[in-house]
Every structure is written in C-alpha cells, then in structure tokens.
Design a protein around this motif. Sequence first.
Motif, mmCIF file in Angstrom:
data_model
loop_
_atom_site.group_PDB
_atom_site.id
_atom_site.type_symbol
_atom_site.label_atom_id
_atom_site.label_comp_id
_atom_site.label_asym_id
_atom_site.label_seq_id
_atom_site.Cartn_x
_atom_site.Cartn_y
_atom_site.Cartn_z
ATOM 1 N N GLY A 149 -2.756 -3.825 1.876
ATOM 2 C CA GLY A 149 -2.508 -4.832 0.852
ATOM 3 C C GLY A 149 -3.760 -5.527 0.351
ATOM 4 N N ARG A 150 -4.730 -5.731 1.245
ATOM 5 C CA ARG A 150 -5.887 -6.547 0.897
ATOM 6 C C ARG A 150 -7.183 -5.748 0.716
ATOM 7 N N VAL A 151 -7.194 -4.508 1.188
ATOM 8 C CA VAL A 151 -8.416 -3.705 1.086
ATOM 9 C C VAL A 151 -8.181 -2.440 0.260
ATOM 10 N N PHE A 152 -7.221 -1.630 0.689
ATOM 11 C CA PHE A 152 -6.986 -0.346 0.039
ATOM 12 C C PHE A 152 -6.520 -0.529 -1.399
ATOM 13 N N PHE A 153 -5.530 -1.409 -1.620
ATOM 14 C CA PHE A 153 -4.988 -1.594 -2.968
ATOM 15 C C PHE A 153 -6.009 -2.212 -3.930
ATOM 16 N N PRO A 154 -6.730 -3.283 -3.546
ATOM 17 C CA PRO A 154 -7.770 -3.795 -4.452
ATOM 18 C C PRO A 154 -8.848 -2.752 -4.751
#
Length: 368
Positions: free
Chosen positions: A223-228
């Motif tokens: 949610g906070r690393v891969f998606f951004p």
Amino acid sequence: MSIAAPVTGTEERRRFKVKRVLVGALVIVVIGAAASLLGWDIKGWFSDLWDTITEISIGYLIAAITLKTLQTAATAFAWYSILRFAYPGRVRWREILACYAASVALNGILPANIGTLVMLLMFTAIIAGATFAAILGGYAVQKIFFTVIGLFVYLYLFLSVEGSFDIKFEFVHTHPWATATLFIGGGYLLFLVVRRLWQRVVVWWEDAKEGGGILGHPRAYFGRVFFPSFIGWVASLGVMAVFLAAYSIPVTFETLMRISGGNSIANVTSVTPGGAGVTQAFNVASLNGIASPTDATAYSVAQQLVTTAWNIVFAIAVVTFAFGWTGGRTLVGESYEQAKQKAAEQKAAHEARKQAKKEAEAAGRVSA
C-alpha cells in the motif's frame, strides 16, 4: 532617536539584501566554473534548452512537468514510507522529498548515478540513529518494484514485440547454441558467486534489516511502497508519451515499452552525466521503424533537456524549503563529498582485491 532607529534598520536590511545578492552571484559563478571543469558546456546547454522549449507547445511542457513532479513525489513517498516504518517519529516528509529530488537532479548532471549515493548519505545524516547499512537495506526494498517492472518490460518485448531485441541482441538469433551456453554457464557462475558470498550477505542483512523492516508487513509494503512506486512508473510513461506526441511520434504501449527498456539499459551501461548520448542512441534504436532518426533524436534530446532543467529547479525549491538555503547547500555538498570518497574507497578496495589475487596466483605458480 525615534527617527534614527528606523533609518539604521533600513540600512542594515539593505546591506543584508545586497550581501545575499552578491553571495547568490558568487554561487552562480562557482557553479559555472565547476561545470566548465567537469566538461559541461553550460552555456550551450542553456542555449539548447531555450531552443527546445520555444519549439514545443506550452501545453506539452506543462503536462510533462506535472507528470515529472508526480513521478518524483510518488517515488519519494515510497521512500518516506520505508524510512518512517524503520524510524518512527524521526522522519519528515518534506525532508525525504527534498533528498530524493536532489538525487534525481544530481543524477541528471553527474555520471554513474552518483546522485543516488548522495541521497543515501543524506538520509543517514538527517535521520537520528540511522546507519548507512540500514539505509542501504531500505534501498534494496525500494528497488524491488523497479526490478519486477523491469523484468516485465523485458519479457513483454521479448515475447510480444518481434525484433525488439535485435537492436543489441542479434546474436541470440544468429548463434543460438552460443547463447544457450552463455546463459547456462553464466547462471552456474552466478550460483557459485552467490554461494561464496552468501555468508557476507547474511551478515550484511543483519545490519541492514532495520531499514527494510516494512517488507515484513505485506499490506503496508504494497500500500505504501509498491503502489506509489507503480504510480511513479506510470507517470514516467506519461512523460514519454507527452514528448512523443509533441514531436508527432505515434504513442502506443509498445512504443513506450521499447523506450522504457532502452532507457533502463542505457541507465545501467552509461557513465556519462545523465546518460547523455547513450540514452539518445538507445532511443533512436528503440524508435526504429516508428520515427525517423531525426525526429527520434529531437524527442530524446528535448525530453532530457526539459526534465533535467525541471528536476534541478524543483530540487532547489524543495531542498531550500526543507532545510533552508544554507542548510540545504551544506547537506548536499557534504553528502556529495562523502559519496565521492566512498566511491573512491570502493574502487581502491576492488583494485586491492585484484592485486592480492594476482599475487596469490603468482605465488602459487612459483611454489608449483
């Protein structure tokens, strides 16, 4: 007394402003001198930049700058999430954004991606209790997405785009047995190297795992690393699409994948500042059959000039906002010096290992 005091204050403010102007002028002169010593024709660069900007519609420029800013901010947010998870309460968003933006700008004007090393050292300096090994662990986690997406691009080109690998890998078709031997033998050698270095990797990870702690929490990581990071990658494709459209080059998913794959190879193999020259060669090859060499070169040069200029402007703005002019200049300057020192130390250590190996082999031959 009541009249003299305001006059004195006005004179002090005027002197202070004049001093700042003079210091700013000195900074510009020093930057110009450094650029000249490094072989960067800054006057020619600005001339080319102006010519490029004036021949592209303002709408395309605004769209490209917006998407480039989104790319930088999204990737910086992934970094922020990694470091915030590792060091709760000790990380500020605007500082991480400033450090990442500075690294992007430096990579555009310095060779061998040294801006990335500068960023890692900046993180180590601004985060209380952070170690370089732990920051390096965070870097390994941050690179997971880009490794996966890079493999996707190469597989897409290899499996669905006929002739896309002929640019640099024509020998795959002309020498299939040699290629098979190369990959099988290379894979085995890689296995031997990994097996030999595995214990060192385990020891390194013990020191570095603090920085990669978010990887142990899949929901937070995706949610906070891969998606951004995915958002940033899509924005980078958007930048390519805007400049392609600006030069009337057809914009398709295949074209974007070709350019993306070529850029990644150029980024790895280039030692020139920002991959200048090498990137243009790969872009022309990637657009073979889609655009003329002239249009492909114009597209590539325009994209590099505009994005590099904007990266520098954006970095100066956010670094000044986060750390102040003096603080930001000191932080970037000291981190750059440390980065050069570390690079020199790594090179010296590599040469020392090579020399020790040669001496050991020579001693073995003498004893035999």
